[in-house]
Motif scaffolding. Sequence first.
Motif, PDB file in Angstrom:
ATOM      1  N   VAL A 185       0.848  -1.333   0.029  1.00 50.88           N
ATOM      2  CA  VAL A 185      -0.091  -0.087  -0.023  1.00 50.88           C
ATOM      3  C   VAL A 185       1.079   1.066  -0.219  1.00 50.88           C
ATOM      4  CG1 VAL A 185      -2.410  -0.523   0.933  1.00 50.88           C
ATOM      5  CG2 VAL A 185      -0.405  -0.468   2.371  1.00 50.88           C
ATOM      6  N   GLY A 186       1.850   1.422   0.971  1.00 53.71           N
ATOM      7  CA  GLY A 186       2.784   2.586   0.995  1.00 53.71           C
ATOM      8  C   GLY A 186       3.089   2.701  -0.484  1.00 53.71           C
ATOM      9  N   SER A 187       4.057   1.876  -1.064  1.00 57.05           N
ATOM     10  CA  SER A 187       4.368   2.146  -2.388  1.00 57.05           C
ATOM     11  C   SER A 187       3.433   2.505  -3.581  1.00 57.05           C
ATOM     12  CB  SER A 187       5.051   0.848  -2.686  1.00 57.05           C
ATOM     13  OG  SER A 187       5.931   0.418  -1.861  1.00 57.05           O
ATOM     14  N   THR A 188       2.047   1.682  -3.338  1.00 57.48           N
ATOM     15  CA  THR A 188       1.097   2.281  -4.024  1.00 57.48           C
ATOM     16  C   THR A 188       0.665   3.750  -4.102  1.00 57.48           C
ATOM     17  OG1 THR A 188       0.436  -0.037  -3.952  1.00 57.48           O
ATOM     18  CG2 THR A 188      -1.073   1.427  -4.919  1.00 57.48           C
ATOM     19  N   VAL A 189       0.810   4.257  -2.832  1.00 57.23           N
ATOM     20  CA  VAL A 189       0.435   5.475  -2.563  1.00 57.23           C
ATOM     21  C   VAL A 189       1.445   6.336  -3.254  1.00 57.23           C
ATOM     22  CG1 VAL A 189      -0.051   7.385  -1.029  1.00 57.23           C
ATOM     23  CG2 VAL A 189      -0.898   5.097  -0.464  1.00 57.23           C
ATOM     24  N   ALA A 190       2.721   5.972  -2.890  1.00 59.22           N
ATOM     25  CA  ALA A 190       3.867   6.821  -3.553  1.00 59.22           C
ATOM     26  C   ALA A 190       3.667   6.792  -5.133  1.00 59.22           C
ATOM     27  CB  ALA A 190       5.173   6.371  -3.246  1.00 59.22           C
ATOM     28  N   LEU A 191       3.438   5.673  -5.708  1.00 63.34           N
ATOM     29  CA  LEU A 191       3.245   5.569  -7.238  1.00 63.34           C
ATOM     30  C   LEU A 191       2.229   6.646  -7.700  1.00 63.34           C
ATOM     31  CD1 LEU A 191       4.518   4.222  -9.736  1.00 63.34           C
ATOM     32  CD2 LEU A 191       2.905   2.524  -9.371  1.00 63.34           C
ATOM     33  N   ALA A 235      -5.813  14.081 -15.068  1.00 62.81           N
ATOM     34  CA  ALA A 235      -4.665  13.721 -14.193  1.00 62.81           C
ATOM     35  C   ALA A 235      -5.328  12.754 -12.819  1.00 62.81           C
ATOM     36  CB  ALA A 235      -4.035  14.821 -13.604  1.00 62.81           C
ATOM     37  N   LEU A 236      -6.381  13.420 -12.377  1.00 59.68           N
ATOM     38  CA  LEU A 236      -6.976  12.625 -11.365  1.00 59.68           C
ATOM     39  C   LEU A 236      -7.455  11.137 -11.735  1.00 59.68           C
ATOM     40  CD1 LEU A 236      -9.044  15.406  -9.526  1.00 59.68           C
ATOM     41  CD2 LEU A 236      -7.187  14.176  -8.558  1.00 59.68           C
ATOM     42  N   ALA A 237      -8.120  10.994 -13.077  1.00 61.00           N
ATOM     43  CA  ALA A 237      -8.531   9.905 -13.733  1.00 61.00           C
ATOM     44  C   ALA A 237      -7.136   8.826 -13.609  1.00 61.00           C
ATOM     45  CB  ALA A 237      -8.867   9.880 -14.888  1.00 61.00           C
ATOM     46  N   ALA A 238      -6.109   9.664 -14.264  1.00 60.86           N
ATOM     47  CA  ALA A 238      -4.843   8.832 -14.467  1.00 60.86           C
ATOM     48  C   ALA A 238      -4.327   7.921 -13.087  1.00 60.86           C
ATOM     49  CB  ALA A 238      -3.799   9.621 -15.175  1.00 60.86           C
ATOM     50  N   THR A 239      -4.195   8.970 -12.138  1.00 60.45           N
ATOM     51  CA  THR A 239      -4.026   8.553 -10.823  1.00 60.45           C
ATOM     52  C   THR A 239      -5.056   7.354 -10.399  1.00 60.45           C
ATOM     53  OG1 THR A 239      -3.578  10.966 -10.325  1.00 60.45           O
ATOM     54  CG2 THR A 239      -3.569   9.348  -8.499  1.00 60.45           C
ATOM     55  N   ALA A 240      -6.289   7.734 -10.394  1.00 58.14           N
ATOM     56  CA  ALA A 240      -7.243   6.435  -9.877  1.00 58.14           C
ATOM     57  C   ALA A 240      -6.722   5.126 -10.723  1.00 58.14           C
ATOM     58  CB  ALA A 240      -8.583   6.906 -10.109  1.00 58.14           C
ATOM     59  N   GLY A 241      -6.519   5.335 -12.189  1.00 56.25           N
ATOM     60  CA  GLY A 241      -6.238   4.216 -13.038  1.00 56.25           C
ATOM     61  C   GLY A 241      -5.163   3.542 -12.510  1.00 56.25           C
ATOM     62  N   CYS A 242      -4.028   4.306 -12.173  1.00 55.27           N
ATOM     63  CA  CYS A 242      -2.752   3.860 -11.579  1.00 55.27           C
ATOM     64  C   CYS A 242      -3.017   3.110 -10.339  1.00 55.27           C
ATOM     65  CB  CYS A 242      -1.798   4.789 -11.258  1.00 55.27           C
ATOM     66  SG  CYS A 242      -0.346   4.136 -10.494  1.00 55.27           S
ATOM     67  N   GLY A 243      -3.992   3.235  -9.417  1.00 56.62           N
ATOM     68  CA  GLY A 243      -3.994   2.733  -8.205  1.00 56.62           C
ATOM     69  C   GLY A 243      -4.791   1.641  -8.484  1.00 56.62           C
ATOM     70  N   LEU A 244      -5.638   1.599  -9.417  1.00 55.69           N
ATOM     71  CA  LEU A 244      -6.604   0.431  -9.884  1.00 55.69           C
ATOM     72  C   LEU A 244      -5.733  -0.603 -10.465  1.00 55.69           C
ATOM     73  CD1 LEU A 244      -9.827   0.523 -11.591  1.00 55.69           C
ATOM     74  CD2 LEU A 244      -8.382  -0.732 -12.735  1.00 55.69           C
ATOM     75  N   CYS A 245      -4.780  -0.237 -11.302  1.00 56.59           N
ATOM     76  CA  CYS A 245      -4.155  -1.214 -12.031  1.00 56.59           C
ATOM     77  C   CYS A 245      -2.814  -1.876 -11.055  1.00 56.59           C
ATOM     78  CB  CYS A 245      -3.138  -0.523 -13.230  1.00 56.59           C
ATOM     79  SG  CYS A 245      -4.125  -0.096 -14.574  1.00 56.59           S
ATOM     80  N   ALA A 246      -2.465  -0.966  -9.836  1.00 58.94           N
ATOM     81  CA  ALA A 246      -1.544  -1.814  -9.136  1.00 58.94           C
ATOM     82  C   ALA A 246      -2.214  -2.671  -8.208  1.00 58.94           C
ATOM     83  CB  ALA A 246      -1.131  -0.546  -8.190  1.00 58.94           C
ATOM     84  N   LEU A 275     -10.990  -7.222  -4.484  1.00 55.41           N
ATOM     85  CA  LEU A 275     -10.568  -6.574  -2.936  1.00 55.41           C
ATOM     86  C   LEU A 275      -9.257  -5.918  -3.133  1.00 55.41           C
ATOM     87  CD1 LEU A 275     -11.671  -9.330  -0.265  1.00 55.41           C
ATOM     88  CD2 LEU A 275     -12.773  -7.038  -0.795  1.00 55.41           C
ATOM     89  N   TYR A 276      -8.348  -6.400  -3.936  1.00 54.79           N
ATOM     90  CA  TYR A 276      -7.063  -5.789  -3.908  1.00 54.79           C
ATOM     91  C   TYR A 276      -7.213  -4.623  -4.682  1.00 54.79           C
ATOM     92  CZ  TYR A 276      -4.451  -9.625  -1.497  1.00 54.79           C
ATOM     93  OH  TYR A 276      -3.911 -10.402  -0.501  1.00 54.79           O
ATOM     94  N   THR A 277      -7.843  -4.662  -5.702  1.00 60.33           N
ATOM     95  CA  THR A 277      -8.082  -3.488  -6.789  1.00 60.33           C
ATOM     96  C   THR A 277      -8.933  -2.240  -5.878  1.00 60.33           C
ATOM     97  OG1 THR A 277      -8.605  -5.196  -8.393  1.00 60.33           O
ATOM     98  CG2 THR A 277      -9.655  -2.839  -8.950  1.00 60.33           C
ATOM     99  N   LEU A 278      -9.859  -2.629  -4.988  1.00 60.39           N
ATOM    100  CA  LEU A 278     -10.462  -1.582  -4.253  1.00 60.39           C
ATOM    101  C   LEU A 278      -9.457  -1.152  -3.398  1.00 60.39           C
ATOM    102  CD1 LEU A 278     -13.959  -3.066  -3.213  1.00 60.39           C
ATOM    103  CD2 LEU A 278     -13.366  -1.154  -4.776  1.00 60.39           C
ATOM    104  N   ASN A 279      -8.502  -1.967  -2.812  1.00 60.32           N
ATOM    105  CA  ASN A 279      -7.510  -1.283  -2.065  1.00 60.32           C
ATOM    106  C   ASN A 279      -6.414  -0.339  -2.788  1.00 60.32           C
ATOM    107  OD1 ASN A 279      -6.389  -1.487   0.725  1.00 60.32           O
ATOM    108  ND2 ASN A 279      -4.762  -2.886  -0.090  1.00 60.32           N
ATOM    109  N   GLY A 280      -6.332  -0.801  -3.954  1.00 61.82           N
ATOM    110  CA  GLY A 280      -5.588  -0.109  -4.906  1.00 61.82           C
ATOM    111  C   GLY A 280      -6.164   1.378  -5.090  1.00 61.82           C
ATOM    112  N   ILE A 281      -7.474   1.263  -5.447  1.00 65.51           N
ATOM    113  CA  ILE A 281      -8.216   2.621  -5.653  1.00 65.51           C
ATOM    114  C   ILE A 281      -7.981   3.534  -4.210  1.00 65.51           C
ATOM    115  CG2 ILE A 281     -10.321   3.649  -6.061  1.00 65.51           C
ATOM    116  CD1 ILE A 281     -10.812   1.100  -7.757  1.00 65.51           C
ATOM    117  N   ALA A 282      -8.371   2.869  -2.944  1.00 67.12           N
ATOM    118  CA  ALA A 282      -8.134   3.542  -1.755  1.00 67.12           C
ATOM    119  C   ALA A 282      -6.634   4.282  -1.791  1.00 67.12           C
ATOM    120  CB  ALA A 282      -8.236   2.697  -0.637  1.00 67.12           C
ATOM    121  N   ALA A 283      -5.831   3.624  -2.239  1.00 68.27           N
ATOM    122  CA  ALA A 283      -4.391   4.081  -2.260  1.00 68.27           C
ATOM    123  C   ALA A 283      -4.410   5.263  -3.108  1.00 68.27           C
ATOM    124  CB  ALA A 283      -3.331   2.961  -2.452  1.00 68.27           C
TER     125      ALA A 283
END
Lengths: 320, 847
Positions: free
Chosen positions: A71-77, A95-106, A211-219
């Motif tokens: 999670v920590g790394s995902t937030v930084a990314l 930009a926000l969409a890209a950020t959310a997409g990045c979290g989703l992919c991670a 669940l992991y995807t949702l976690n990425g989006i939260a990050a």
Amino acid sequence: MNRIDSSPGQLRRIATLGIRGCLLAIGLTLVFSQVQRPAALVDVWLPWAEIGILALAMTAVILCGGIDLSVGSTVALCGVVLGITLQWQWPLTFALAATAGCGLCAGAFNGGLVAIGLSPLVATLATMAFYRGLAMTLSGRERFAGFPDSLRSWQTVAGIPLHFFCFVSVGLATWILIHHTRLGRWCYVIGDNRTAARFAAVPDRRVDLSLYTLNGIAAALVAVLHAIDENVAIPDAFRGAELQVIACVVVGGTLITGGEGGVLRTLIGIGIVTHLEIGLRFLSYRFPLLTPNSRLIVIGLLVILVAIWNQRLQRGSDNA
Amino acid sequence: MADTAVSPLLELHQIRRTFPGVVALERVSFQLLPGEVHALVGENGAGKSTLINILSGVLQPDEGQIELLGSPIVLANPVEARQRGIVAVHQEAELFPTLSVAENMALESGLPVNKFGLVQWRQVAAVAANAMSQLGPSWRPDTPAAELSVAHRQMAQVAAAIEQQVRVLILDEPTSSLSRREAEWLFSCVEALKKNGTGIIYISHRQDEIFDLADRITVLRDGQHIWTRPVDQVDSNGLVVAMVGRSVETERARPDPAHPHVAPPELPPRLRVKGLRSGQANSQPVDLQVAPGEIVGLYGLIGSGRTEFAQTLFGLTPAVDGTIAVDGITHTIRNPRDALAAKIAYVPEDRLREGICRHLTVRANLVLSSLSRWTRHGLASLARERQTSSDMVRQLAVRHRTIEQPIRQLSGGNQQKIVVGRSLLTRPQILVLDEPTRGVDVGAKSEIHQMLRNLADQGQAILMISSELPEVMAHTDRIVVFQEGGVSGEFDPSSASASDVAEAAFPSGSGQLLTQTTKTPARNKLRLHMPVAQWGLACVVLLLASWLWISTPNFDPWMQLTHATVWIILGLAASSVIIAGGIDISIGSLLALSAASAAFVLRLDYPAVVTIPAAILMAASVGIAGGLANGALSLVGRVHPIVVTLGTMTIYRGLVIMLLGGRPATDLPSLFIWLAEPQSGFHGAVLGTAFLACAVYIWLQHTRSGRHIFALGSSPTAARLVGISGTRTWLLAFAVGGGLAGLAGALQLAISGQMQSRLGSGWELGAIAVAVIGGVSIQGGRGSVLGVILGALLLRLVTSAIVRWGIAGEHVDLLIGGMILAAVLCELGWQYIQTRVRFGWSQRSSK
């Protein structure tokens, strides 16, 4: 109803509640006896709202028998992605969409690794290093500062910090997700007995993935909040945050092996960890011996002891 | 009777053993003579396995006495049994998959060591070669056990037992996976052992084998000793009757005349299965039709294919071939959700493992499979779930306090009713129940039978799998008997006799043995030879090094080596824990803590000759203490070591900061720095690391404790069976890992000449990367020192190359993460391929 159950399991359960109450009380007392200007507390709480959001999302993952060390790394990314896209003069929404997409992919990548059969601990340990590396590489170890005012203006909404709204709504969302949806029910089942879940036609791999995807989006959400609050995105941010996040979940009483726990417990856990940490920090101003980093020791100890206690508690009740 | 002149080799007196709610053995006495083959027969659940487990020290009897050669003995654990010469070869052989066959054999009896404590590999190899020479030329003692087929694992165990000169050999269904030729080899072994005076307990369902091999036969039924007779006084029919029991005839209650079991022929069958084949090795196509309102019993022994058939029907294991039609509509069933959609429900065999979620409430367990029915707009409704659960619980007459109590508080029978209720809530047309009354008390049993009859009357088709002949005889309309993967007969319980049904279930002819020789498939083609992988790694390292040497003007190999030394030692630290099956992510912090304590000692006001050795010693002991703490905490809490070490990681880091007081330590003795400096010409770092690596190599490869680390990581269960102390070995692995991390800290201190509080943060990831690149298996049990050294060199050289290519240093993080990820994924993919090759592409992997 006269169900005063005096079995040892019940006693231990009460003891656990007591311990949790005491810890919370100690934390709150420490904070409120030290604080001079209660308004200043808001600033102190803000970073912990970020950890809290991550802990709420992590609760679902841990309930289902998983864990996400990345999670920590995902937030930084995600923060770096936000910084880069804004530097490229992308419109804010993109930009926000890209950020959310990045979290989703991670997150989805983590979930995919777990779904194909890797141990969640090992998989997310690897992605923890990998995402951090990606953040470092993409940013060239540079920090991104000076976010547009259109983003910064969200810092407070109607005089109340945005963090507060986000924390409350994420809390509400995870509460509904975990306690009032089919996915939430499946979490508990998979965490308790994955084989039985499979035999009962629960799509365990799909649950992992979501669940992991949702976690990425939260990050990703936390990355945006962090950028708004600090006006800077650092590729080195949130190093070691996974421990604080896991601490909140475990100290609250959710079993680290899954199957037992809930959002309310995590909220209590967030309260305990936050206030102990803040209280100790306040104390360390007065006692130089208590260096700010002794807090690390306290949290580390707390996680280990509570995790062991919870595990013992469950095995104790097995015999009941 | 057996000649009384020979005194018995082994004698059991009045052995009694109970499990919660079940009497597994009720005062069973048993006698084994030297040089005798004594067959033990009985139905599933008759108590054979319990008896074997008691004899081989896995279980202890509640009452009764065991005598070996006339003197009473206590077999507290499997090791003691082995030491006394009692060896059991189980159906599912427990081996160390990552270790060689030769080492597996040696571990069974304890590794031989010389007077320096070093393992005598020559002796190990000689013993194994000796044993294997009897098995044929295709056997190589250095093959990893994982690459053996099930049959070959069993043969290897028998061969090892022969080498050990055992007194009592227990063979549990030894021929179930052997080809005819292999079985003949086994029989000749049995004959040879008989001549040597070994007593053999032989368990088999194959009657011809029993009559060919055995001298005496003992029949067990429901945990009781029925009789023991010399083989020439027994005939096939009498044996079956004894195993099944007369109770079948008496207890048999024909289906109620009010329920004619034959469905009107004009009704289409509810379930029509054509040519269905499961992925099981010996499965044969199964055709089956079930009419609405019919209860069909599937009878057969364990492993006869009935459970596999049911699980294929339910989509748990994909079908290889065949069609499934419900009410005339053909369905493709790939997973349980497809099966539920096709109105097929399944109640699993193993209630605790596959059926219930013990810690969840009765309600949660009940509505589990039908959640979508209680979900509106994505929201689950607790009220609706409660309402349904209460109704179902009342309908099934479950004895409970409240539907919100954990299901583990219910009795076995009531738990079973909940699992059945869960299936009913999916509104199935076809209900498949696998051993629905196992471990259930008599009252609940008859309630479950009544319930099934009621369901059938409502037009459902019911398939009931059972190992109990009386049950299928009394409570079904038709019996389909499974044997060796296919259907071997169909009976009408109202007219057929119990012994006919039993006869069809027990394999009789040796023609049933697998006809083709089982092969350990594709052994040499796909096997990744460790040395080959390491040669590849070595080549890459050499190429990279020479390219750097040529293209970089001031390339200093000593400098590169010196900087690689810390990675080598830290990589070895990570490896020693990973090989034992754990993981330690606190080694980065531990390195810093050791370095900080060493720096503290070095800055004391004593001559450098005193402080330097003291500092190194200090670093090592701090590391060992930290490692031990990690190992002990994960043992005490039974928490995964990653969770524990995540906590201790921060604790150790906090201690570092306290120790340093926030300031870097710089004023170290110059002699200390000189020792490690590459410019000094002494190359202490490289020499010291070489020495340390040699020591670790000797420990891991050539001492008992080192091999036990591999054994524990390879298979904890097998390790327990051969008497390796899991606790001690686990702690040792963590202590060594910690100690090495401590030494790495002292080394890093000397190389860098200063100590900062952030030293080593994140290095644990690099160390794990080094280990996995070097071929250490993340699941434990495999790895080598040479590989780790090569991995460390590679990491160091790639880091230099990145700088040489003019790419900024931040890519190292990406590199480390990518390397771990790639190595872990490769291992997973490799395992996947190997499983698929070994068991055929049709079967899913076990995990």
